[in-house]
Scaffold this motif. Structure first.
Motif, PDB file in Angstrom:
ATOM      1  N   THR A 576       0.923  -1.044  -0.173  1.00 43.91           N
ATOM      2  CA  THR A 576      -0.038  -0.071  -0.117  1.00 43.91           C
ATOM      3  C   THR A 576       0.884   1.193  -0.029  1.00 43.91           C
ATOM      4  N   SER A 577       2.230   1.193   0.677  1.00 46.23           N
ATOM      5  CA  SER A 577       2.899   2.359   0.776  1.00 46.23           C
ATOM      6  C   SER A 577       3.475   2.577  -0.739  1.00 46.23           C
ATOM      7  N   VAL A 578       3.939   1.706  -1.382  1.00 45.98           N
ATOM      8  CA  VAL A 578       4.508   1.924  -2.794  1.00 45.98           C
ATOM      9  C   VAL A 578       3.166   2.122  -3.580  1.00 45.98           C
ATOM     10  N   ALA A 579       2.221   1.594  -3.516  1.00 48.55           N
ATOM     11  CA  ALA A 579       1.038   2.082  -4.404  1.00 48.55           C
ATOM     12  C   ALA A 579       0.703   3.380  -3.976  1.00 48.55           C
ATOM     13  N   ILE A 580       0.970   3.896  -2.865  1.00 47.31           N
ATOM     14  CA  ILE A 580       0.434   5.345  -2.612  1.00 47.31           C
ATOM     15  C   ILE A 580       1.548   6.408  -2.817  1.00 47.31           C
ATOM     16  N   ASN A 581       2.842   5.919  -2.370  1.00 49.85           N
ATOM     17  CA  ASN A 581       3.732   7.047  -2.232  1.00 49.85           C
ATOM     18  C   ASN A 581       5.074   6.455  -3.135  1.00 49.85           C
ATOM     19  N   ASP A 582       4.916   5.483  -3.862  1.00 54.26           N
ATOM     20  CA  ASP A 582       6.243   5.006  -4.554  1.00 54.26           C
ATOM     21  C   ASP A 582       7.424   5.021  -3.709  1.00 54.26           C
ATOM     22  N   CYS A 583       7.129   4.537  -2.369  1.00 58.54           N
ATOM     23  CA  CYS A 583       8.284   4.416  -1.545  1.00 58.54           C
ATOM     24  C   CYS A 583       7.889   3.314  -0.280  1.00 58.54           C
ATOM     25  N   GLU A 584       8.582   2.834   0.376  1.00 52.76           N
ATOM     26  CA  GLU A 584       8.585   1.754   1.352  1.00 52.76           C
ATOM     27  C   GLU A 584       8.093   2.428   2.831  1.00 52.76           C
ATOM     28  N   SER A 585       7.232   1.958   3.672  1.00 56.00           N
ATOM     29  CA  SER A 585       6.799   2.517   4.926  1.00 56.00           C
ATOM     30  C   SER A 585       7.707   2.286   6.028  1.00 56.00           C
ATOM     31  N   TYR A 586       8.769   1.320   5.840  1.00 58.50           N
ATOM     32  CA  TYR A 586       9.886   1.196   6.707  1.00 58.50           C
ATOM     33  C   TYR A 586      11.250   1.175   6.335  1.00 58.50           C
ATOM     34  N   LYS A 587      12.126   1.551   7.261  1.00 61.35           N
ATOM     35  CA  LYS A 587      13.498   1.628   6.729  1.00 61.35           C
ATOM     36  C   LYS A 587      14.451   0.142   7.199  1.00 61.35           C
ATOM     37  N   GLU A 588      13.968  -0.565   8.268  1.00 56.72           N
ATOM     38  CA  GLU A 588      14.222  -1.709   8.794  1.00 56.72           C
ATOM     39  C   GLU A 588      13.245  -2.615   9.245  1.00 56.72           C
ATOM     40  N   VAL A 589      13.404  -3.846   8.926  1.00 61.09           N
ATOM     41  CA  VAL A 589      12.376  -4.877   9.389  1.00 61.09           C
ATOM     42  C   VAL A 589      13.285  -5.946  10.050  1.00 61.09           C
ATOM     43  N   LEU A 590      12.682  -6.254  11.472  1.00 68.28           N
ATOM     44  CA  LEU A 590      13.310  -7.181  12.152  1.00 68.28           C
ATOM     45  C   LEU A 590      12.123  -8.404  12.562  1.00 68.28           C
ATOM     46  N   THR A 591      12.682  -9.645  12.232  1.00 69.48           N
ATOM     47  CA  THR A 591      11.589 -10.552  12.373  1.00 69.48           C
ATOM     48  C   THR A 591      12.060 -11.697  13.438  1.00 69.48           C
ATOM     49  N   HIS A 592      11.290 -12.131  14.038  1.00 64.36           N
ATOM     50  CA  HIS A 592      11.728 -13.141  15.085  1.00 64.36           C
ATOM     51  C   HIS A 592      10.984 -14.516  14.664  1.00 64.36           C
ATOM     52  N   GLY A 593      11.521 -15.638  15.114  1.00 71.27           N
ATOM     53  CA  GLY A 593      10.865 -17.054  14.690  1.00 71.27           C
ATOM     54  C   GLY A 593       9.774 -17.345  15.699  1.00 71.27           C
ATOM     55  N   PHE A 594       9.176 -18.283  15.422  1.00 69.22           N
ATOM     56  CA  PHE A 594       7.961 -18.797  16.245  1.00 69.22           C
ATOM     57  C   PHE A 594       8.504 -19.275  17.562  1.00 69.22           C
ATOM     58  N   VAL A 595       7.353 -19.021  18.503  1.00 74.07           N
ATOM     59  CA  VAL A 595       7.570 -19.515  19.854  1.00 74.07           C
ATOM     60  C   VAL A 595       6.957 -21.225  19.880  1.00 74.07           C
ATOM     61  N   VAL A 596       8.029 -21.976  20.287  1.00 73.29           N
ATOM     62  CA  VAL A 596       7.749 -23.334  20.279  1.00 73.29           C
ATOM     63  C   VAL A 596       8.188 -23.878  21.811  1.00 73.29           C
ATOM     64  N   ASP A 597       7.940 -25.077  22.167  1.00 70.54           N
ATOM     65  CA  ASP A 597       8.133 -25.664  23.222  1.00 70.54           C
ATOM     66  C   ASP A 597       9.249 -26.162  23.561  1.00 70.54           C
ATOM     67  N   GLY A 598       9.835 -26.756  24.463  1.00 71.23           N
ATOM     68  CA  GLY A 598      11.297 -27.050  24.751  1.00 71.23           C
ATOM     69  C   GLY A 598      11.543 -28.131  23.804  1.00 71.23           C
ATOM     70  N   HIS A 599      10.837 -28.807  23.067  1.00 74.47           N
ATOM     71  CA  HIS A 599      11.139 -29.823  22.299  1.00 74.47           C
ATOM     72  C   HIS A 599      10.887 -29.251  20.920  1.00 74.47           C
ATOM     73  N   GLY A 600      10.847 -27.992  20.446  1.00 77.16           N
ATOM     74  CA  GLY A 600      10.602 -27.585  19.347  1.00 77.16           C
ATOM     75  C   GLY A 600       9.175 -27.683  18.592  1.00 77.16           C
ATOM     76  N   ARG A 601       8.317 -28.277  19.460  1.00 77.18           N
ATOM     77  CA  ARG A 601       6.787 -28.309  19.115  1.00 77.18           C
ATOM     78  C   ARG A 601       6.218 -27.092  19.077  1.00 77.18           C
ATOM     79  N   LYS A 602       5.204 -27.086  17.898  1.00 77.99           N
ATOM     80  CA  LYS A 602       4.422 -25.753  18.244  1.00 77.99           C
ATOM     81  C   LYS A 602       3.519 -25.935  19.451  1.00 77.99           C
ATOM     82  N   MET A 603       3.037 -24.707  20.100  1.00 80.71           N
ATOM     83  CA  MET A 603       2.401 -24.621  21.247  1.00 80.71           C
ATOM     84  C   MET A 603       0.786 -25.008  20.909  1.00 80.71           C
TER      85      MET A 603
END
Ligand SMILES: [Zn+2]
Ligand SMILES: [Zn+2]
Length: 937
Positions: A576-603
């Motif tokens: 939407t930002s590119v469609a409106i402004n022809d530029c990005e809406s953020y300079k940096e993107v930080l992502t984290h992985g999923f939270v799983v249990d001690g054995h790596g299983r989905k909660m």
């Protein structure tokens, strides 16, 4: 002993050893609330360089779970660390309020709109429902220690926000990215609505797997396309393979790959089949055909336009060509129903096939569908198979388990179904290309995020933004009743709608009489009643929040969400930002992985491994949860279990106890008059401050690169090894036994004061509650809250050209470790009791000797032994222990000297002064004389 107890400076503090976080944290929260910490910070940092973390709004439904808590704590750590680095770092929380999940929950309570309740009543109930969960989640976020503008969050159901959503769409229309289409979309039969890409999940499903013959109508024409062909006897068929028999009524063609090699084979039956050469063995095996004769070879492209008989309708369909046809499975000939698949739709567009969709909104075939009218598609497969069998069109049938798109809410299989919809086109005005360029300019952390989202943008279909639902922002479009074209003045009309919505909320749209804004045109134009995909609402938060609120800025410096948002909000915000402004809406993107249990299983509830943030807060405290979040390398999966969290408590205790030691030894220290200038401090104390300064640099660097697990590691390591295992251990004697106001003691206290001030600031972004608690006990002038402080700048460096520089003390530390190791051996052998019963003889190479000699008689205080002697003898006597320190051997012997009652050192001179019978010489000076002098340690 007791008679000298009062002459010692024993540590003293009210700072509790036991954390009792679940009781203490709410008190600190009240304090922050009373001082209006968020508002105060804004005015304190006013005019400073801005740092804007923009958060994607959580959905206003249900309680927060461990995943939301993790994301939000990470955001809070970033904002606090930036604020403490001197930035003006506002944090505006938000909530996503429209959309299906809320609608479905409200339906359960009061029924569908238009049945028991009016649409207006229904929307009111949705609004109330969302508001109630916003209140719940707001309290839950506060309890985590999140400091944000909770008094003024952004809500996508705010009338002003709703109006700005319409304005954002209008800008996208002005930039030519909107397209009306009649396209196959993922359609949930239970939602009775189109779904966004992000709402589609893949799960296993068992489907019929069938091969259906499409007979060639004109054999002569067919043969004429071959260069060489033997003419067989029986009918000629091109078999197709499908797992969705219910789409066969919509079949309009059979697709072949233009570049693929096909073979015509004769079978004993004597039917002739055309099959992709690479698939021939597998297909014949599947059909149970043991003998065959190859009659001819041909490339797919030569067969374009060949007429085939539809298996059960009185119509002929053409052979068309498409690159999407592969030899992964099937026959190399693909059943093509433009109403039910994207590839099919594209082929249909290219070859001008009819786009007839026989399936209605309710999932049933329409009344005009021969043979199947009124039948629900999920029940149609059996009937279709029956008819195929009757007509001899079924070559083969079996069952197949495969991965199939499902609704993320209902977990039911989706269908692909063509409906009139509105799209943000990826290619009409090169939104795809522009977005890929924008992705290049953004910094992605971790860096694989970039190729992940770029891959998604490269391959994604147009974004279907229309929904046939009640709880959402209206598209606010007017189309011509006959031509279907948008009103030529649509941009201004939408602004008029937006003005009304800004006053009256989306309800204003439904109450609107088109004449009010269209005038006489109202007769010729029809209002579109669809609402916007809820991903559009949150997607345009850059328009509705970043550009609207003066404390923020566009584009955001950073956004941070779980890695599933490459598909969700990161994408909707970017597009939407590119469609409106022809530029990005953020300079940096930080992502984290999923939270799983001690054995790596989905909660999941069924596995019983779900950890609710509330439970952790009640039992261990929010600071333990925060410390856990910070301690993980969030680039990977994030494991949580009771054991992992209680290990965290252990590490928390080490840090807390270190802080407590610092505070208890600052008892009676007034920095105004007691602070010793760096150049007058003892050398060991200067070294401790230098070490703190170096670690602070590393910690600030780790904060600025968002590597919070390194912050925690360094903090923990500093407390355990540098302080607990070395410095604090050594200075205890000086702290307790020297005169309270002596230079030696004040020098150590000065170091402790600096260390405490630095340490509490390093802790604050992560363990905010505990840091605040420590802060209140720290002596000296300071802001009312640790969160108002900025990083500590009073750590004086220790220059390398000094004789007792960092390298010198590292060497001394190594010697001490070697001595400790041997004392430990002697204790285990029962030869001595405590280290103070030991006399240490150090046999040194010349270099080391002069280094150890430099400490004079204070070497024994560094080693924490009653006696230490440095001897110039490289190898030492035969019974000396060779240590790991180059040039050092040593011997430990039990001392025969009496123990001083006051300092517990065993010295020859204990009792030398008859007036102080139980005391050693230096204790006499400290108790009755001018006080002991120290230079080094
Ligand atoms: Zn659904
Ligand atoms: Zn003594």
């Amino acid at each position: 002993m007791s008679e000298y107890k009062d002459t010692l400076n024993l540590p003293q503090t009210d700072f509790p050893m036991k954390a009792s976080l679940s009781q203490r944290e709410p008190e600190i929260l009240r304090k922050w609330e009373e001082m209006d910490i968020y508002k105060t910070l804004r005015s304190m940092r006013k005019g400073k360089k801005k740092f804007v973390l923009h958060l994607g709004p959580p959905y206003a439904n249900g309680h927060i779970h461990l995943g939301t808590a993790t994301t939000t704590i990470l955001k809070d750590i970033i904002v606090k660390s930036k604020s403490m680095s001197g930035f003006d770092a506002p944090l505006v929380p938000g909530w996503d309020c429209h959309g299906l999940p809320i609608e479905l929950n409200v339906e359960k309570k009061i029924g569908k709109p238009g049945r028991k309740v009016t649409a207006e009543q229904f929307r009111d109930a949705c609004r109330e429902y969302a508001a109630s969960f916003i209140d719940i989640q707001r309290e839950e976020f506060k309890r985590l220690g999140i400091v944000a503008d909770f008094a003024h969050p952004y809500l996508t159901m705010d009338p002003k926000y709703e109006a700005n959503i319409i304005r954002a769409l209008a800008k996208i229309i002005r930039n030519h990215h909107l397209q009306k289409g009649y396209k196959p979309v993922h359609w949930c039969l239970d939602c009775a609505s189109a779904l966004a890409e992000a709402e589609v999940e893949y799960a296993e499903k068992t489907s019929p797997s069938i091969d259906v013959r499409f007979k060639v109508v004109d054999n002569t024409d067919f043969w004429s396309r071959f260069d060489h062909v033997h003419k067989g006897m029986g009918p000629i068929s091109i078999p197709i393979w499908t797992t969705t028999p219910w789409t066969l009524p919509a079949n309009e063609a059979v697709a072949l790959n233009p570049l693929l090699q096909y073979v015509l084979v004769a079978t004993p039956s004597p039917e002739q089949f055309l099959i992709a050469e690479d698939l021939l063995p597998a297909v014949l095996k599947r059909y149970g055909i043991e003998k065959h004769t190859v009659l001819g070879h041909i490339r797919g492209e030569k067969l374009a336009g060949v007429k085939l008989q539809h298996p059960f309708y009185e119509k002929q369909v053409p052979v068309v060509l498409g690159d999407h046809v592969t030899v992964e499975s099937g026959t190399g000939a693909v059943h093509t129903a433009p109403a039910h698949g994207i590839d099919d739709y594209n082929a249909g567009k290219k070859f001008n096939l009819p786009l007839e969709n026989p399936v209605g909104d309710d999932g049933c075939y329409t009344a005009s569908t021969p043979l199947f009218a009124g039948l629900h598609v999920t029940k149609a497969d059996e009937k279709i198979l029956e008819i195929l069998r009757e007509r001899g069109a079924l070559v083969h049938e079996e069952k197949l388990q495969h991965s199939y798109p499902h609704c993320w809410r209902h977990k039911t299989p989706l269908i692909f179904r063509a409906t009139p919809q509105w799209f943000i086109s990826m290619d009409q005005h090169d939104l795809r290309g522009l977005s890929l360029k924008a992705i290049d300019r953004v910094k992605w952390i971790p860096d694989w995020g970039k190729s992940r989202i770029a891959g998604m943008i490269e391959n994604r279909p147009d974004w279907c933004i229309s929904r046939q639902r009640a709880w959402g922002v209206p598209l606010s479009l007017f189309i011509h009743k006959e031509t279907g074209e948008l009103h030529p003045d649509i941009f201004n009309l939408m602004e008029k709608v937006a003005e009304r919505v800004e006053k009256g909320g989306i309800e204003a749209w439904y109450k609107l009489d088109a004449k009010e804004i269209l005038g006489s045109d109202a007769e010729n134009y029809q209002a579109i009643t669809d609402v916007l995909d809820v991903w559009f609402d949150s997607g345009v938060s850059h328009e509705c929040v970043l550009k609207e609120r003066p404390e923020l800025a566009f584009p955001a410096d950073i956004v941070l969400e779980g890695s599933d948002q490459h598909r969700g909000w990161f994408q909707s915000s970017l597009l939407t930002s590119v469609a409106i402004n022809d530029c990005e809406s953020y300079k940096e993107v930080l992502t984290h992985g999923f939270v799983v249990d001690g054995h790596g299983r989905k909660m999941s509830k069924s596995l019983g491994n779900v950890i609710a943030p509330e439970e952790v807060i009640q039992t261990l405290g929010a600071d333990i949860l925060r410390l856990w979040v910070a301690s993980i390398d969030y680039r990977y999966e994030i494991s949580a279990s009771k054991e992992i969290l209680s290990r965290m408590s252990e590490s928390y205790r080490r840090i807390r106890n270190t802080a407590r030691f610092l505070l208890s030894n600052l008892n009676g220290f007034d920095p105004q008059k007691d602070l010793v200038p760096a150049e007058d401090m003892l050398w060991l104390d200067r070294f401790a401050v230098e070490q703190t300064r170096k670690i602070q640099q590393e910690i600030l660097e780790a904060y600025s690169t968002y590597q919070f697990h390194l912050v925690v590691q360094k903090l923990h390591q500093f407390c355990i090894a540098d302080l607990g295992g070395f410095y604090l251990d050594i200075i205890k004697d000086r702290q307790y036994t020297m005169q309270a106001d002596s230079r030696g003691r004040r020098s150590a206290q000065t170091a402790l004061y600096h260390i405490a001030h630095a340490l509490v600031r390093w802790m604050a972004p992560v363990m905010s509650f505990t840091a605040e608690e420590i802060w209140q006990y720290l002596p000296g002038e300071k802001p009312a809250s640790v969160l108002m402080a900025t990083s500590y700048e009073e750590l004086a460096p220790l220059a390398d050209h000094e004789i007792m520089n960092v390298a010198y003390w590292e060497k001394i530390r190594a010697v001490r470790e070697a001595v400790n190791k041997e004392i430990e051996n002697q204790r285990n052998a029962g030869k001595i009791g405590s280290a103070l019963e030991a006399e240490v003889y150090l046999y040194c190479a010349p270099n080391l000797k002069s280094q150890l000699d430099a400490l004079e008689d204070e070497l024994r205080f560094v080693l924490i032994t009653s006696f230490a002697k440095v001897i110039a003898e490289h190898a030492g006597p035969v019974d000396a222990i060779v240590t790991e320190v180059p040039g050092l051997s040593l011997k430990i012997e039990a001392t025969g000297n009496p123990k001083c009652e006051r300092c517990w050192h065993r010295r020859e001179d204990v009792g030398a002064d008859a007036k102080y019978a139980g005391l050693c010489g230096r204790c006499v000076i400290n108790v009755a004389g001018s006080g002991e002098e120290r230079e080094y340690a």
